[in-house]
Design a protein around this motif. Structure first.
Motif, PDB file in Angstrom:
ATOM      1  N   LYS A  84       9.778 -32.702  16.842  1.00  0.00           N
ATOM      2  CA  LYS A  84       9.876 -31.329  16.811  1.00  0.00           C
ATOM      3  C   LYS A  84      10.056 -30.737  18.189  1.00  0.00           C
ATOM      4  O   LYS A  84       9.306 -31.137  19.197  1.00  0.00           O
ATOM      5  N   LYS A  85      11.058 -29.751  18.183  1.00  0.00           N
ATOM      6  CA  LYS A  85      11.220 -29.077  19.387  1.00  0.00           C
ATOM      7  C   LYS A  85      10.409 -27.485  19.125  1.00  0.00           C
ATOM      8  O   LYS A  85      10.606 -26.869  18.498  1.00  0.00           O
ATOM      9  N   ILE A  86       9.766 -27.788  20.397  1.00  0.00           N
ATOM     10  CA  ILE A  86       8.719 -26.701  20.246  1.00  0.00           C
ATOM     11  C   ILE A  86       8.755 -25.769  21.673  1.00  0.00           C
ATOM     12  O   ILE A  86       8.848 -26.194  22.820  1.00  0.00           O
ATOM     13  N   GLY A  87       9.038 -24.480  21.316  1.00  0.00           N
ATOM     14  CA  GLY A  87       9.198 -23.536  22.454  1.00  0.00           C
ATOM     15  C   GLY A  87       7.535 -23.110  22.675  1.00  0.00           C
ATOM     16  O   GLY A  87       6.812 -23.032  21.876  1.00  0.00           O
ATOM     17  N   ILE A  88       6.858 -22.924  24.066  1.00  0.00           N
ATOM     18  CA  ILE A  88       5.834 -22.618  24.418  1.00  0.00           C
ATOM     19  C   ILE A  88       5.783 -21.417  25.156  1.00  0.00           C
ATOM     20  O   ILE A  88       6.490 -21.520  26.301  1.00  0.00           O
ATOM     21  N   GLU A  89       5.320 -20.323  24.798  1.00  0.00           N
ATOM     22  CA  GLU A  89       5.169 -18.963  25.584  1.00  0.00           C
ATOM     23  C   GLU A  89       3.875 -19.016  26.181  1.00  0.00           C
ATOM     24  O   GLU A  89       2.764 -19.011  25.456  1.00  0.00           O
ATOM     25  N   LEU A  90       3.723 -18.892  27.542  1.00  0.00           N
ATOM     26  CA  LEU A  90       2.574 -18.776  28.186  1.00  0.00           C
ATOM     27  C   LEU A  90       2.231 -17.594  28.917  1.00  0.00           C
ATOM     28  O   LEU A  90       2.938 -16.812  29.171  1.00  0.00           O
ATOM     29  N   THR A  91       0.826 -16.990  28.670  1.00  0.00           N
ATOM     30  CA  THR A  91       0.377 -15.913  29.294  1.00  0.00           C
ATOM     31  C   THR A  91      -0.947 -15.943  29.625  1.00  0.00           C
ATOM     32  O   THR A  91      -1.658 -16.633  28.927  1.00  0.00           O
ATOM     33  N   LYS A 203       3.432  -9.748  22.816  1.00  0.00           N
ATOM     34  CA  LYS A 203       4.417 -10.888  22.539  1.00  0.00           C
ATOM     35  C   LYS A 203       4.923 -10.935  21.265  1.00  0.00           C
ATOM     36  O   LYS A 203       6.159 -11.255  21.159  1.00  0.00           O
ATOM     37  N   ASN A 204       4.413 -10.402  20.255  1.00  0.00           N
ATOM     38  CA  ASN A 204       5.007 -10.556  19.047  1.00  0.00           C
ATOM     39  C   ASN A 204       6.409  -9.526  19.040  1.00  0.00           C
ATOM     40  O   ASN A 204       7.655  -9.996  18.494  1.00  0.00           O
ATOM     41  N   GLU A 205       6.403  -8.663  19.928  1.00  0.00           N
ATOM     42  CA  GLU A 205       7.670  -7.755  20.166  1.00  0.00           C
ATOM     43  C   GLU A 205       8.746  -8.387  20.817  1.00  0.00           C
ATOM     44  O   GLU A 205       9.824  -8.214  20.506  1.00  0.00           O
ATOM     45  N   LYS A 206       8.509  -9.394  21.611  1.00  0.00           N
ATOM     46  CA  LYS A 206       9.589 -10.124  22.091  1.00  0.00           C
ATOM     47  C   LYS A 206       9.892 -11.329  21.469  1.00  0.00           C
ATOM     48  O   LYS A 206      10.891 -11.968  21.878  1.00  0.00           O
ATOM     49  N   PHE A 207       9.350 -11.643  20.335  1.00  0.00           N
ATOM     50  CA  PHE A 207       9.507 -12.943  19.780  1.00  0.00           C
ATOM     51  C   PHE A 207      11.031 -12.800  19.335  1.00  0.00           C
ATOM     52  O   PHE A 207      11.483 -14.310  19.301  1.00  0.00           O
ATOM     53  N   PRO A 208      11.693 -12.041  18.718  1.00  0.00           N
ATOM     54  CA  PRO A 208      13.049 -12.000  18.231  1.00  0.00           C
ATOM     55  C   PRO A 208      14.104 -12.544  19.308  1.00  0.00           C
ATOM     56  O   PRO A 208      15.197 -12.904  19.018  1.00  0.00           O
ATOM     57  N   TYR A 209      13.718 -12.096  20.519  1.00  0.00           N
ATOM     58  CA  TYR A 209      14.568 -12.790  21.624  1.00  0.00           C
ATOM     59  C   TYR A 209      14.575 -14.289  22.313  1.00  0.00           C
ATOM     60  O   TYR A 209      14.883 -14.611  23.221  1.00  0.00           O
ATOM     61  N   TYR A 210      13.259 -14.869  21.679  1.00  0.00           N
ATOM     62  CA  TYR A 210      12.965 -16.364  22.224  1.00  0.00           C
ATOM     63  C   TYR A 210      14.058 -17.152  21.577  1.00  0.00           C
ATOM     64  O   TYR A 210      14.791 -16.961  20.678  1.00  0.00           O
ATOM     65  N   TRP A 218       5.129 -21.676  19.947  1.00  0.00           N
ATOM     66  CA  TRP A 218       3.732 -21.497  20.137  1.00  0.00           C
ATOM     67  C   TRP A 218       3.415 -20.303  21.114  1.00  0.00           C
ATOM     68  O   TRP A 218       4.247 -20.425  22.329  1.00  0.00           O
ATOM     69  N   LEU A 219       2.463 -19.716  20.997  1.00  0.00           N
ATOM     70  CA  LEU A 219       1.951 -18.870  22.173  1.00  0.00           C
ATOM     71  C   LEU A 219       0.578 -19.431  22.629  1.00  0.00           C
ATOM     72  O   LEU A 219      -0.407 -19.723  22.009  1.00  0.00           O
ATOM     73  N   VAL A 220       0.344 -19.634  23.927  1.00  0.00           N
ATOM     74  CA  VAL A 220      -0.694 -20.236  24.568  1.00  0.00           C
ATOM     75  C   VAL A 220      -1.347 -19.198  25.271  1.00  0.00           C
ATOM     76  O   VAL A 220      -0.621 -18.924  26.752  1.00  0.00           O
ATOM     77  N   ILE A 221      -2.545 -18.789  25.244  1.00  0.00           N
ATOM     78  CA  ILE A 221      -3.168 -17.678  25.979  1.00  0.00           C
ATOM     79  C   ILE A 221      -4.126 -18.333  27.045  1.00  0.00           C
ATOM     80  O   ILE A 221      -4.963 -19.039  26.354  1.00  0.00           O
ATOM     81  N   VAL A 222      -4.283 -18.099  28.200  1.00  0.00           N
ATOM     82  CA  VAL A 222      -4.835 -18.709  29.254  1.00  0.00           C
ATOM     83  C   VAL A 222      -6.015 -17.875  29.756  1.00  0.00           C
ATOM     84  O   VAL A 222      -5.444 -17.026  30.345  1.00  0.00           O
ATOM     85  N   SER A 223      -7.145 -18.364  29.950  1.00  0.00           N
ATOM     86  CA  SER A 223      -7.909 -17.624  30.946  1.00  0.00           C
ATOM     87  C   SER A 223      -8.109 -18.762  31.987  1.00  0.00           C
ATOM     88  O   SER A 223      -8.778 -19.826  32.023  1.00  0.00           O
ATOM     89  N   PRO A 247       4.431 -13.828  14.193  1.00  0.00           N
ATOM     90  CA  PRO A 247       5.275 -14.682  13.921  1.00  0.00           C
ATOM     91  C   PRO A 247       5.495 -15.837  14.546  1.00  0.00           C
ATOM     92  O   PRO A 247       6.162 -16.879  14.154  1.00  0.00           O
ATOM     93  N   PHE A 248       4.443 -16.158  15.628  1.00  0.00           N
ATOM     94  CA  PHE A 248       4.345 -17.291  16.019  1.00  0.00           C
ATOM     95  C   PHE A 248       3.884 -18.435  15.190  1.00  0.00           C
ATOM     96  O   PHE A 248       2.831 -17.967  14.668  1.00  0.00           O
ATOM     97  N   HIS A 249       4.225 -19.518  15.327  1.00  0.00           N
ATOM     98  CA  HIS A 249       3.631 -20.758  14.383  1.00  0.00           C
ATOM     99  C   HIS A 249       2.295 -21.015  14.754  1.00  0.00           C
ATOM    100  O   HIS A 249       1.492 -21.362  13.787  1.00  0.00           O
ATOM    101  N   LYS A 250       2.141 -21.028  16.043  1.00  0.00           N
ATOM    102  CA  LYS A 250       0.740 -21.572  16.423  1.00  0.00           C
ATOM    103  C   LYS A 250       0.344 -20.712  17.795  1.00  0.00           C
ATOM    104  O   LYS A 250       1.106 -20.277  18.473  1.00  0.00           O
ATOM    105  N   ILE A 251      -1.050 -20.129  17.540  1.00  0.00           N
ATOM    106  CA  ILE A 251      -1.421 -19.248  18.846  1.00  0.00           C
ATOM    107  C   ILE A 251      -2.709 -19.856  19.328  1.00  0.00           C
ATOM    108  O   ILE A 251      -3.731 -20.112  18.469  1.00  0.00           O
ATOM    109  N   PHE A 252      -3.024 -20.216  20.344  1.00  0.00           N
ATOM    110  CA  PHE A 252      -4.145 -20.801  20.982  1.00  0.00           C
ATOM    111  C   PHE A 252      -4.773 -19.963  22.032  1.00  0.00           C
ATOM    112  O   PHE A 252      -3.825 -19.305  22.772  1.00  0.00           O
ATOM    113  N   HIS A 253      -6.179 -20.116  22.452  1.00  0.00           N
ATOM    114  CA  HIS A 253      -6.476 -19.346  23.474  1.00  0.00           C
ATOM    115  C   HIS A 253      -7.124 -20.706  24.428  1.00  0.00           C
ATOM    116  O   HIS A 253      -8.089 -21.328  23.745  1.00  0.00           O
TER     117      HIS A 253
END
Length: 265
Positions: A84-91, A203-210, A218-223, A247-253
């Motif tokens: 699978k081709k996975i897009g990863i958004e990091l914040t 990040k949800n608001e920006k999802f349509p532009y990815y 996937w959204l990965v939130i990092v401490s 709308p992100f398929h997976k979200i992780f902290h």
């Protein structure tokens, strides 16, 4: 990750992660070489290197992941996983906003002191120095900052605390002089789940532009636990994270020091 880092923050991040014994060095070196070979501006290269380093613990949880595009913007990375081709958004989630400015100023002071010591005698002074400061350290003027530089310089030269430096501890480093904070945690240093939920909403608001060609995003939130501003001991009201809609398929902290990961979605 669309936030402004100082050069000192970026250099500090790179150095700290290279010292981490859990670093996946081979893939990380390969990814950093690819970033270096890209046409990005040097500052953007530093930023991308710092971002991929934040995902080091993520790679321990998903060892099969292969990053294919390291220099895209929306999302931050494109990876391949299980065909699978996975897009990863990091914040990054900032736990202590008031500490961010202080930390950036201290990193500049650390770098200036490192340069002083390296110019004097790199071989003699090289090592990692972990510093703890007395409270209410003053950073409001160039005069105070210069005083802190001299206090750190004398503490390292003498091998014992001086001035605003409360404690100094040295560890081995084979090449350079490197100054950072003494790692300490409060048992009651909570990260409010609302901060994580607010990030997800943004990040949800920006999802349509990815990139729409990916199979999943996937959204990965990092401490960033190497940062004073991002450290935490526990997530307060963690159960609120179960209510998230996105709308992100997976979200992780992800907590990047010990590698703890929380699946939010």
């Amino acid at each position: 990750m669309k936030k402004a880092f100082s050069d000192e923050d970026l250099i500090k991040n790179l150095s700290l992660y290279y010292l981490n014994r859990h670093l996946k060095k081979k893939p990380m070196e390969k990814y950093h070489r690819k970033i270096d070979e890209s046409p990005l501006h040097d500052r953007e290269k530093y930023k991308k290197k710092a971002e991929i380093l934040l995902l080091n613990s993520f790679m321990h949880h998903f060892p099969e992941v292969q990053f294919e595009n390291l220099t895209c913007e929306s999302p931050d990375f494109i990876a391949k996983l299980n065909d699978k081709k996975i897009g990863i958004e990091l914040t990054e989630v900032i736990n202590h906003l008031e500490m961010k400015k202080v930390e950036s100023s201290l990193n500049k002071i650390f770098r200036q002191t490192e340069i002083l010591l390296e110019q004097e005698d790199t071989t003699k002074h090289r090592g990692v120095y972990f510093l703890e400061f007395y409270p209410n350290i003053k950073l409001d003027s160039l005069e105070h900052q210069e005083e802190i530089i001299q206090n750190i310089y004398k503490s390292i030269k003498k091998g014992k605390p001086f001035g605003v430096v409360k404690s100094v501890r040295k560890s081995f480093h084979r090449r350079n002089v490197f100054i950072t904070y003494e790692y300490s945690m409060s048992l009651f240093d909570e990260l409010c789940s609302e901060k994580i939920l607010e990030l997800i909403e943004k990040k949800n608001e920006k999802f349509p532009y990815y990139d729409s060609t990916v199979d999943e995003c996937w959204l990965v939130i990092v401490s960033d636990m190497n940062s004073l501003a991002s450290r935490y001991t526990f997530i307060q009201d963690r159960e609120h994270l179960n209510e998230v809609k996105s709308p992100f398929h997976k979200i992780f902290h992800l907590e990047n020091m010990c590698g703890n990961i929380t699946s939010i979605k």
